[in-house]
Design an enzyme around this catalytic site. Structure first.
Site, PDB file in Angstrom:
ATOM      1  N   ASP A  79       0.855  -1.184   0.000  1.00 35.45           N
ATOM      2  CA  ASP A  79       0.000   0.000   0.000  1.00 35.45           C
ATOM      3  C   ASP A  79       0.891   1.233   0.000  1.00 35.45           C
ATOM      4  OD1 ASP A  79      -2.973   0.889   0.367  1.00 35.45           O
ATOM      5  OD2 ASP A  79      -1.758   2.234   1.605  1.00 35.45           O
ATOM      6  N   THR A  80       0.516   2.213  -0.806  1.00 29.90           N
ATOM      7  CA  THR A  80       1.321   3.430  -0.947  1.00 29.90           C
ATOM      8  C   THR A  80       0.530   4.647  -0.472  1.00 29.90           C
ATOM      9  OG1 THR A  80       2.532   2.478  -2.810  1.00 29.90           O
ATOM     10  CG2 THR A  80       2.594   4.866  -2.579  1.00 29.90           C
TER      11      THR A  80
END
Length: 208
Positions: free
Chosen positions: A79-80
């Site tokens: 996840d960014t």
């Protein structure tokens, strides 16, 4: 006798798939894990990235429990998060989202955090957090409008895709470039290799 290794990518992101392919790794299955990405009260951006990558990996694991072919697989999730200070920018879904994000990033430095989570066939959970600092040039309104018209921002954390037109906005980048694209390759491949996944098995057929 060698054991057939399988890799499940708990993401439907074309960018993450392409980055793994760039490293010579072809996921055996792509399994998007839909989780609530709403930050918790006062949650730090780095904590959010780690939590969501873990949630995605665990959700993919749960959905595979009844599938004999994939129950013993490696599961990779990421996840960014894009942030200015402690302020977490959204994944832009509307034109207003994109304009607000780009206006906030204009002429400023921001940080991109990616949480990477690996669950091994034996059930071990390993995580990495990667941070990259990015500085944008000042963006005149006409340039923001032109970028918004391109549509590249849609669904992107912070309202931009560094691998596209927005690469021309970057004055300085300190850290992992692939992290900003969406999957830090060094850390991801290191996690896989460290747990016995044959990450280099296809390199002999790599395209020039």
């Amino acid at each position: 006798m060698s054991i057939l290794q399988k890799l499940v990518l708990a993401s439907g992101s074309p960018r993450r798939i392409e980055l793994l392919q760039q490293a010579g790794i072809e996921p055996d299955r792509v399994l998007p894990a839909d989780v609530d990405e709403t930050p918790q009260r006062a949650e730090h951006p780095r904590s959010l990235a780690k939590r969501l990558s873990k949630d995605k990996a665990e959700k993919a694991l749960a959905s595979l429990k009844n599938e004999e072919d994939y129950a013993p697989a490696f599961i990779l999730a990421a996840d960014t998060v894009v942030a200015v200070g402690r302020r977490i920018l959204p994944k832009a879904e509307t034109i207003d989202d994109a304009i607000n994000c780009l206006g906030l990033l204009s002429g400023r430095s921001h940080r991109v955090y990616s949480g990477v989570c690996l669950i091994t066939p034996g059930g071990k959970l390993r995580q990495r957090l990667v941070e990259t600092r990015v500085r944008f040039k000042r963006l005149p309104r006409e340039e923001i409008d032109a970028y918004v018209a391109s549509g590249e921002w849609r669904g992107k954390a912070g309202g931009y895709a560094v691998q596209g037109l927005a690469g021309s906005f970057v004055v300085k980048l300190v850290g992992s470039y692939t992290n900003v694209v969406g999957l830090p390759l060094y850390e991801s491949v290191a996690l896989l290799s460290g747990e016995g996944f044959k990450a280099h098995k296809n390199w002999h057929v790599a395209r020039p």
